[in-house]
Scaffold this active site. Structure first.
Site, PDB file in Angstrom:
ATOM      1  N   PHE A 164       0.820  -1.222   0.000  1.00 11.39           N
ATOM      2  CA  PHE A 164       0.000   0.000   0.000  1.00 11.39           C
ATOM      3  C   PHE A 164       0.854   1.272   0.000  1.00 11.39           C
ATOM      4  CE2 PHE A 164      -2.753  -2.927   2.720  1.00 11.39           C
ATOM      5  CZ  PHE A 164      -3.482  -3.396   1.641  1.00 11.39           C
ATOM      6  N   PHE A 285     -36.966  23.139   1.068  1.00  9.22           N
ATOM      7  CA  PHE A 285     -37.613  22.123   1.888  1.00  9.22           C
ATOM      8  C   PHE A 285     -36.894  22.025   3.230  1.00  9.22           C
ATOM      9  CE2 PHE A 285     -38.485  20.472  -2.495  1.00  9.22           C
ATOM     10  CZ  PHE A 285     -39.836  20.794  -2.499  1.00  9.22           C
ATOM     11  N   GLU A 371      -2.868   6.153   8.354  1.00 11.18           N
ATOM     12  CA  GLU A 371      -2.210   6.754   9.522  1.00 11.18           C
ATOM     13  C   GLU A 371      -2.708   6.148  10.828  1.00 11.18           C
ATOM     14  OE1 GLU A 371       0.267   8.528   9.044  1.00 11.18           O
ATOM     15  OE2 GLU A 371       0.050   9.366   7.047  1.00 11.18           O
TER      16      GLU A 371
END
Length: 388
Positions: A164, A285, A371
């Protein structure tokens, strides 16, 4: 960015220099990153040329000392930069963060020869850097890594693989954690490995959910020779080096989430002001107004929390580590939720690539994993509260 960002920063009392830093990053992101982000994502293109343009702006060594070309800024300054860049593209911003993490490790833990030899080309962005800690069998359990480095004359020989790794195959330097001693954290050392090191190779680019702009590959060491002169701080210092970079990295990735989520909210505000249903603009709305109000409130809370955590790290406060973990957990969760809610407010159009919302959802999802996963953040916070 919109007025919401400016209003929140005034509440945190940014000084004139910090505002100038923020505005510089915002201007670059709007001009050079935002117009290209969707195409980079679609083509899975790594824009090395645009990344290198950040060097002359001082973004190649944000918190590197100025004797080697760094900007010598603080962690709050860095958060402002990464938030601004991520408003244009979270994947672009996160790569700049990774490069800075690697450069700062060399700055903090390298000797003078290493700093003078390596950092000027990193701070100028002539060289790009990646950080190599995670392995196929060790993510959050960093002390269990298996990549091994053995001394051989004036070199170390590395064998193993990292998983990774952002920028792998595109970056010029790799800050690598490898085992030189016994099992456990005390046996880990840190090496700076150039891309052309004999025995270094890269796996195929991973097919992943988001961050398509960044290459993500395995980094493979097969009898890879690295000069002993590229060992940082001696054998056994690696785990401490790795841990020292985590608090700042957690704040950076939180800032990337914050910037991306702000972009999603901005898009939702614009879309709901134009889209009509049942004879009215849908932002009339009340149910949608409540959702927009909640998104704004949560983002502003996340922003103030993140800035406070960065300020604690700048001051070296005793609880800075806990605050960094809390900020990372809170801001990345809020960031993903706001982006996902913005997609829902777009209806079917939110699912289309050209509107940019689905990209933000995909990009921000991984921030809850990077992290240190948000589950690990909770472990860190709990330990700080009640002990191990």
């Amino acid at each position: 960015m919109d007025a919401a960002v400016d209003a929140s920063t005034s509440q945190f009392e940014l000084n004139e220099e910090q505002r100038a830093i923020q505005e510089m990053a915002q201007a670059f992101a709007a001009d050079r990153v935002a117009p290209n982000a969707l195409e980079w994502d679609r083509a899975k293109h790594f824009p090395a040329d645009v990344i290198r343009e950040t060097g002359p702006l001082g973004l190649g060594g944000i918190y590197v000392k100025d004797d080697v070309g760094g900007s010598a800024l603080g962690r709050l300054d860095a958060v402002l930069i990464f938030e601004a860049l991520a408003h244009a593209d979270p994947a672009f911003s996160s790569f700049i963060s990774i490069h800075n993490m690697a450069a700062s490790m060399i700055d903090r833990f390298g000797n003078d020869e290493q700093r003078q030899r390596l950092l000027p080309k990193l701070t100028s962005m002539e060289w790009l850097a990646s950080y190599c800690l995670t392995e196929p069998g060790s993510g959050s359990d960093a002390a269990a890594l298996k990549t091994r480095a053995v001394k051989s004359g004036d070199d170390y020989v590395l064998n193993g693989a990292k998983q990774f790794i952002s920028g792998a195959g595109d970056s010029d330097l790799y800050v690598v954690m490898a085992r030189t001693g016994a099992d456990g954290p005390k046996g880990i050392s840190t090496f700076v490995v150039p891309k052309d090191a004999p025995g270094l190779s890269f796996g195929a680019n991973e097919h992943k959910m988001g961050w398509h702009m960044q290459s993500t590959r395995q980094v493979i060491f097969e009898d890879c020779k690295v000069p002993a002169a590229n060992l940082l701080s001696g054998e056994g210092a690696g785990f401490g080096i790795a841990m020292a970079g985590l608090d700042g990295g957690r704040l950076n990735i939180a800032a990337c989430s914050l910037g991306g989520a702000q972009s999603a909210l901005d898009k939702a505000l614009a879309y709901t002001a134009e889209r009509k249903a049942f004879g009215s603009k849908i932002n009339q709305f009340q149910a949608l107004q409540f959702r927009l109000a909640d998104m704004e409130t949560e983002l502003q809370a996340a922003r103030i929390f993140l800035y406070a955590a960065a300020s604690k790290l700048d001051r070296k406060a005793p609880d800075a580590g806990k605050w960094s973990a809390m900020a990372k957990r809170f801001v990345t969760d809020i960031g993903f939720n706001v982006a996902n809610e913005a997609l829902q407010l777009h209806g079917g159009y939110g699912y289309l690539h050209d509107y940019g919302i689905e990209k933000l959802v995909r990009d921000l999802r991984v921030h809850q994993i990077l992290e240190g996963t948000n589950e690990i953040m909770r472990v860190i916070i709990a330990r700080a509260l009640i002990g191990r």
